[in-house]
Design an enzyme around this catalytic site. Structure first.
Site, PDB file in Angstrom:
ATOM      1  N   HIS A  49      -8.301  -8.706 -13.773  1.00 51.03           N
ATOM      2  CA  HIS A  49      -8.386  -7.274 -13.557  1.00 51.03           C
ATOM      3  C   HIS A  49      -8.782  -6.681 -14.901  1.00 51.03           C
ATOM      4  O   HIS A  49      -8.534  -7.295 -15.945  1.00 51.03           O
ATOM      5  CB  HIS A  49      -7.040  -6.704 -13.107  1.00 51.03           C
ATOM      6  CG  HIS A  49      -6.641  -7.171 -11.732  1.00 51.03           C
ATOM      7  ND1 HIS A  49      -5.472  -7.834 -11.488  1.00 51.03           N
ATOM      8  CD2 HIS A  49      -7.296  -7.071 -10.553  1.00 51.03           C
ATOM      9  CE1 HIS A  49      -5.414  -8.131 -10.191  1.00 51.03           C
ATOM     10  NE2 HIS A  49      -6.509  -7.694  -9.607  1.00 51.03           N
ATOM     11  N   ASP A  52      -5.913  -6.712 -17.094  1.00 53.91           N
ATOM     12  CA  ASP A  52      -5.431  -8.036 -17.540  1.00 53.91           C
ATOM     13  C   ASP A  52      -6.136  -8.361 -18.855  1.00 53.91           C
ATOM     14  O   ASP A  52      -5.537  -8.910 -19.787  1.00 53.91           O
ATOM     15  CB  ASP A  52      -5.821  -9.147 -16.539  1.00 53.91           C
ATOM     16  CG  ASP A  52      -5.060  -9.053 -15.226  1.00 53.91           C
ATOM     17  OD1 ASP A  52      -3.855  -8.744 -15.258  1.00 53.91           O
ATOM     18  OD2 ASP A  52      -5.678  -9.312 -14.171  1.00 53.91           O
TER      19      ASP A  52
HETATM   20  C1  3MF Z   1      -4.761  -8.341  -2.855  1.00 58.14           C
HETATM   21  C2  3MF Z   1      -5.635  -9.256  -3.592  1.00 58.14           C
HETATM   22  C3  3MF Z   1      -5.923  -8.869  -5.018  1.00 58.14           C
HETATM   23  C4  3MF Z   1      -7.300  -9.271  -5.425  1.00 58.14           C
HETATM   24  C5  3MF Z   1      -7.555  -8.975  -6.874  1.00 58.14           C
HETATM   25  C6  3MF Z   1      -8.894  -9.377  -7.358  1.00 58.14           C
HETATM   26  C7  3MF Z   1      -4.069  -8.649  -6.492  1.00 58.14           C
HETATM   27  O1  3MF Z   1      -4.487  -8.733  -1.583  1.00 58.14           O
HETATM   28  O2  3MF Z   1      -6.038 -10.254  -3.058  1.00 58.14           O
HETATM   29  O3  3MF Z   1      -4.953  -9.479  -5.844  1.00 58.14           O
HETATM   30  O4  3MF Z   1      -7.529 -10.613  -5.171  1.00 58.14           O
HETATM   31  O5  3MF Z   1      -7.397  -7.640  -7.070  1.00 58.14           O
HETATM   32  O6  3MF Z   1      -9.887  -9.109  -6.481  1.00 58.14           O
END
Ligand code: 3MF
Ligand code: MG
Length: 343
Positions: A49, A52
């Site tokens: 992210h 992150d």
């Molecule tokens: C939520 C997700 C997310 C995405 C992430 C990257 C937090 O259901 O799957 O995880 O995978 O944001 O795309």
């Protein structure tokens, strides 16, 4: 373990076990320690992210953000890892409470676009061409609060603005029908394909299919992958598993339905997924009961299951399959698959 695939995970896949009914139960792990362990267990890359990669992103200048991301790239290099993608985290901030690109507030929309553009800057600094949009709050809790036609248009406009901001970036949309919102504007891969076709540069707008998200939509993950593959638009996958239509579980790959997992690997192998540099993400969560001294096991297990299923796919007897098809004896074919999986 031998694999044709390059596997990745996100820092969020090693977490403290926070959920809606209880707090964290494992200590926070510094990001570099996660990288080190990711490399040790055989991952090739990391998914990010924006925050992150650059935790204090909201309080930094655009220059500072890029410099910080470049340092993060050096840390990745140290462990021989690559960055698969960067995704703007548009669901945590108070300014995205009502969504980002589909928010009813102009200021909140501007904030979402700012984060989307910073995600592109960060992806560039990390050496990745992919920005993933999981459209977490792009939809409604109260159906009447937004005009759905207008808001789908806003999604297309936002993607166009990202494409115009950087001519090399690829946008990958991760479909999901619900959670954290009630109704999403982009619930399935079909919706992703339609959005892609409506943008100014469809060749640069593809999909991420997460197994659990397909199951939550009542759909088959392998067929969702297949749909995007047919259009040459499957940019990433998030392998995991899900026990039916309930909260998003992010279980280890194959833990609920081995046959479904087999068919996901089969469609990827059969259609040469990865040949264009695509990677296999494992968007899995450790059970809250898992002890911190063994908290990467769900990732290792998922990778192991994927590799074991690749082996099954390699052994899948295509001639036997052809005979069953010619005889239209699908009961025979089905039993063959069951035996293959259980042998
Ligand atoms: C939520 C997700 C997310 C995405 C992430 C990257 C937090 O259901 O799957 O995880 O995978 O944001 O795309
Ligand atoms: Mg995911």
């Amino acid at each position: 373990m031998e694999s044709r695939f390059r596997f990745t995970a996100g820092p969020w896949n090693v977490n403290e076990g926070v959920e809606a009914f209880g707090p964290g139960v494992r200590p926070e792990v510094p990001i570099e320690e996660k990288f080190k362990k990711f490399a040790e267990i055989g991952l090739s890359g990391v998914q990010f992210h924006d925050d992150d990669a650059v935790p204090d992103i909201n309080n930094m200048t655009e220059r500072q953000i890029i410099d910080y991301a470049k340092d993060m790239k050096s840390t990745l290099d140290k462990y021989g890892l690559v960055a698969e993608f960067v995704a703007p985290r548009l669901w945590m901030d108070p300014r995205t409470t009502d969504g980002g690109f589909t928010s009813n507030s102009k200021e909140d929309y501007d904030f979402a676009m700012w984060r989307a553009k910073r995600s592109i800057d960060i992806a560039r600094a990390l050496g990745s061409k992919n920005v993933v949009l999981w459209l977490a709050r792009e939809g409604t809790l109260c159906a009447e609060s937004k005009d759905p036609v207008e808001k789908v248009g806003k999604l297309i406009d936002s993607i166009n603005e990202m494409l115009a901001y950087d001519e090399n970036i690829k946008i990958l949309i991760e479909s999901k029908p619900n959670e954290p919102i009630d109704r999403s504007y982009c619930p399935t891969i079909g919706h992703v394909m339609a959005l892609s076709a409506a943008t100014k540069d469809p060749a640069r707008v593809g999909a991420v299919l997460e197994s659990a998200h397909a199951i939550l939509a009542g759909l088959d993950p392998a067929n969702e992958m297949a749909f995007a593959l047919k259009f040459g638009k499957l940019g990433s996958v998030h392998l995991n598993d899900q026990n039916g239509c309930r909260y998003d579980q992010d279980k280890s790959f194959g833990a609920e339905s081995l046959r479904s997992a087999f068919n996901q690997i089969k469609v990827l192998v059969d259609h040469n997924y990865g040949a264009g540099g695509e990677m296999v993400g494992l968007d899995v969560k450790a059970m809250r009961t898992q002890h911190p001294d063994d908290q990467y096991r769900h990732i290792q297990n998922s990778m192991k299951v994927a590799c074991m299923l690749e082996e099954k796919v390699a052994r899948f007897d295509r001639e036997f399959q052809a005979r069953c098809i010619a005889e239209r004896n699908y009961e025979k074919l089905e039993m063959y698959v069951m035996e293959l999986l259980m042998s």
